[in-house]
Design a protein around this motif. Structure first.
Motif, PDB file in Angstrom:
ATOM      1  N   CYS A 156      -6.257 -13.108 -26.533  1.00  0.00           N
ATOM      2  CA  CYS A 156      -7.381 -13.890 -25.983  1.00  0.00           C
ATOM      3  C   CYS A 156      -7.697 -13.629 -24.513  1.00  0.00           C
ATOM      4  O   CYS A 156      -8.655 -14.216 -23.992  1.00  0.00           O
ATOM      5  N   THR A 160     -10.319  -9.286 -16.346  1.00  0.00           N
ATOM      6  CA  THR A 160     -11.402  -9.895 -15.564  1.00  0.00           C
ATOM      7  C   THR A 160     -11.644  -9.185 -14.239  1.00  0.00           C
ATOM      8  O   THR A 160     -12.634  -9.482 -13.561  1.00  0.00           O
ATOM      9  N   THR A 206     -25.699 -12.698 -21.308  1.00  0.00           N
ATOM     10  CA  THR A 206     -25.056 -13.225 -22.495  1.00  0.00           C
ATOM     11  C   THR A 206     -24.156 -12.162 -23.084  1.00  0.00           C
ATOM     12  O   THR A 206     -24.206 -11.004 -22.692  1.00  0.00           O
ATOM     13  N   GLY A 207     -23.341 -12.561 -24.045  1.00  0.00           N
ATOM     14  CA  GLY A 207     -22.464 -11.592 -24.694  1.00  0.00           C
ATOM     15  C   GLY A 207     -21.029 -12.019 -24.622  1.00  0.00           C
ATOM     16  O   GLY A 207     -20.714 -13.183 -24.438  1.00  0.00           O
ATOM     17  N   ARG A 208     -20.140 -11.061 -24.765  1.00  0.00           N
ATOM     18  CA  ARG A 208     -18.714 -11.334 -24.784  1.00  0.00           C
ATOM     19  C   ARG A 208     -17.979 -10.156 -24.167  1.00  0.00           C
ATOM     20  O   ARG A 208     -18.570  -9.098 -23.945  1.00  0.00           O
ATOM     21  N   PRO A 209     -16.684 -10.305 -23.892  1.00  0.00           N
ATOM     22  CA  PRO A 209     -15.936  -9.183 -23.311  1.00  0.00           C
ATOM     23  C   PRO A 209     -15.988  -7.957 -24.208  1.00  0.00           C
ATOM     24  O   PRO A 209     -15.967  -8.067 -25.439  1.00  0.00           O
ATOM     25  N   SER A 210     -16.055  -6.800 -23.601  1.00  0.00           N
ATOM     26  CA  SER A 210     -16.082  -5.552 -24.367  1.00  0.00           C
ATOM     27  C   SER A 210     -14.689  -5.206 -24.874  1.00  0.00           C
ATOM     28  O   SER A 210     -13.680  -5.742 -24.396  1.00  0.00           O
TER      29      SER A 210
END
Length: 458
Positions: A156, A160, A206-210
């Motif tokens: 998870c 960063t 918008t989106g999420r971690p690659s």
């Protein structure tokens, strides 16, 4: 460790100073390990650093559970301090990586509550498990939780760390908004809040971690050796920055008040007239939990709200010192908590007074005061958020290590009020210095305005 002290004393034939060193040696290692952890996180990433030190934590839990002598346990505690030191610095870096200026007070508070909740709840668990199943069972439980933590980090926790491109010009900012309008040059004196609005317009999406952010290995920059050396050396310089040193003192004072109660709770509460069992000593720490939760619910949001109100009155120009007035109510809670707790210890007042006021108000200040002080320091020096926490943890943990030598001997000679008042001075003194910091902090920041630390995030 506090509720288990009687069991360690019986098994290894230890005196009060030796028992205190089981905590003191751990916190000393925990502080100085960050001189390596923060440079590693800046160079190789937050994710890899967290995972490697979590593995070391797993090994230290096994060692503590299997220790058969005092020297072995003490060495295991040192390794455990090194392994768990990531909890004192990396999460502040993550908050600075991911969150905007107007949100940092709240989420710095969430971090400190998560950190101190372990210190609040840990004695409750250790006292009950040790009384029923023996002290080794506590470390086996710690092993299980550390393994669970490793799995959660692996699944998870994306990387960063992100180096944004430098803005054009030494004292100006040129960029375009998504609507194609050009943002004109701004002088370097433009308020930090205005920069924050510009950054938000550019980077928020918008989106999420690659998938690449979940890789174990994040390629460091080409000049990583120079960056690593720079980051190892820089915390030593930061002790000379007045604002950072002040913030560190305001982490150390409240945290060591908590350590003071942890070191003394077994000696006081298990003796006459209280006669608490180890599990009851553990339950006493719920007072810290209640106070800490109140601090979490109020300190971060209050400091953000105070700063936003002051920014509006200042024509939209944000200055870092605007969040400092939020310290005032916690100053009074801290005074009352330490005085009532210390006097209650010394005069053997009824335990509800000691626990509710002494422990409860101390728990409140332990989460609230560091939240505001560190959020302020990060506002002033965002590119070195991790290094700020290195300074804070070294100050805090050196003081904590010293406490393992002097608290119990002083209490034996002069009663518990004397060491409580020493801790009172070390906590209240830095908070009082917040008043001149509020009025002259901007001038102090000007002393460091030409420092190269502002380029660390690029």
């Amino acid at each position: 460790m506090g509720p288990m002290f009687p069991l360690f004393a019986a098994e290894f034939n230890l005196n009060d100073t030796q028992l205190s060193l089981l905590t003191g040696a751990c916190v000393l290692a925990l502080g100085f390990a960050n001189f390596i952890i923060v440079p590693c996180s800046n160079t190789f990433g937050r994710r890899l650093t967290s995972l490697l030190f979590c593995l070391l934590g797993i090994a230290s839990c096994i060692w503590q559970a299997l220790a058969t002598s005092y020297s072995s346990m003490l060495a295991a505690r040192v390794v455990n301090g090194i392994a768990t030191a990531t909890s004192e610095t990396l999460l502040v870096q993550v908050v600075a990586d991911m969150l905007f200026l107007h949100e940092r007070g709240l989420w710095t508070g969430v971090y400190f509550m998560g950190y101190f909740l372990g210190l609040f709840i840990g004695p409750v668990i250790s006292g009950n498990i040790a009384q029923r199943y023996g002290w080794r069972s506590f470390f086996w439980l710690s092993l299980a939780l550390t393994c669970f933590n490793f799995i959660i980090l692996l699944i998870c926790f994306p990387e960063t760390r992100y180096h944004r491109d430098s803005y054009a010009g030494d004292s100006a900012l040129r960029t375009s908004t998504s609507s194609g309008q050009t943002i004109k040059q701004h002088d370097a004196e433009v308020g930090t809040e205005q920069f924050e609005h510009i950054e938000r317009a550019i980077t928020v999406g918008t989106g999420r971690p690659s998938k690449s952010q979940f890789k174990l290995w994040q390629a460091p920059e080409a000049r990583w050796k120079a960056i690593l050396l720079r980051d190892i050396i820089s915390p030593f310089r930061l002790f000379l920055f007045p604002i950072i040193f002040w913030a560190g003192l305001n982490v150390a004072g409240p945290a060591n008040i908590l350590l003071f109660w942890n070191l003394t709770e077994s000696s006081v509460l298990s003796a006459h007239p209280y006669n608490f069992s180890p599990s009851s000593v553990g339950y006493a720490n719920f007072a810290f939990v209640v106070g800490g939760l109140i601090g979490l619910a109020t300190a971060g949001p209050l400091s953000d709200w105070v700063a936003v109100r002051a920014t509006k009155r200042n024509n939209g120009i944000r200055e870092a010192e605007m969040r400092l007035p939020a310290l005032m109510p916690y100053f009074f809670f801290t005074v009352v908590g330490i005085v009532i707790g210390g006097v209650g210890y010394d005069r053997l007042w009824d335990w509800p007074v000691v626990l509710v006021v002494g422990y409860g108000f101390s728990g409140l200040c332990v989460t609230a005061v560091p939240t505001i002080a560190i959020a302020y320091a990060v506002d002033c020096y965002k590119p070195i958020s991790g290094e700020i926490m290195v300074v804070a943890t070294v100050i805090k943990n050196v003081c904590g290590f010293g406490m393992s030598y002097w608290v119990m001997p002083m209490a034996a000679r002069r009663g518990f009020l004397a060491p409580a008042m020493v801790e009172f001075a070390l906590t209240i003194g830095p908070m009082v210095l917040g008043l001149p910091i509020y009025f002259f902090g901007k001038r102090l920041r000007r002393l460091t305005r030409n420092s190269n630390i502002y380029a660390f995030g690029n």
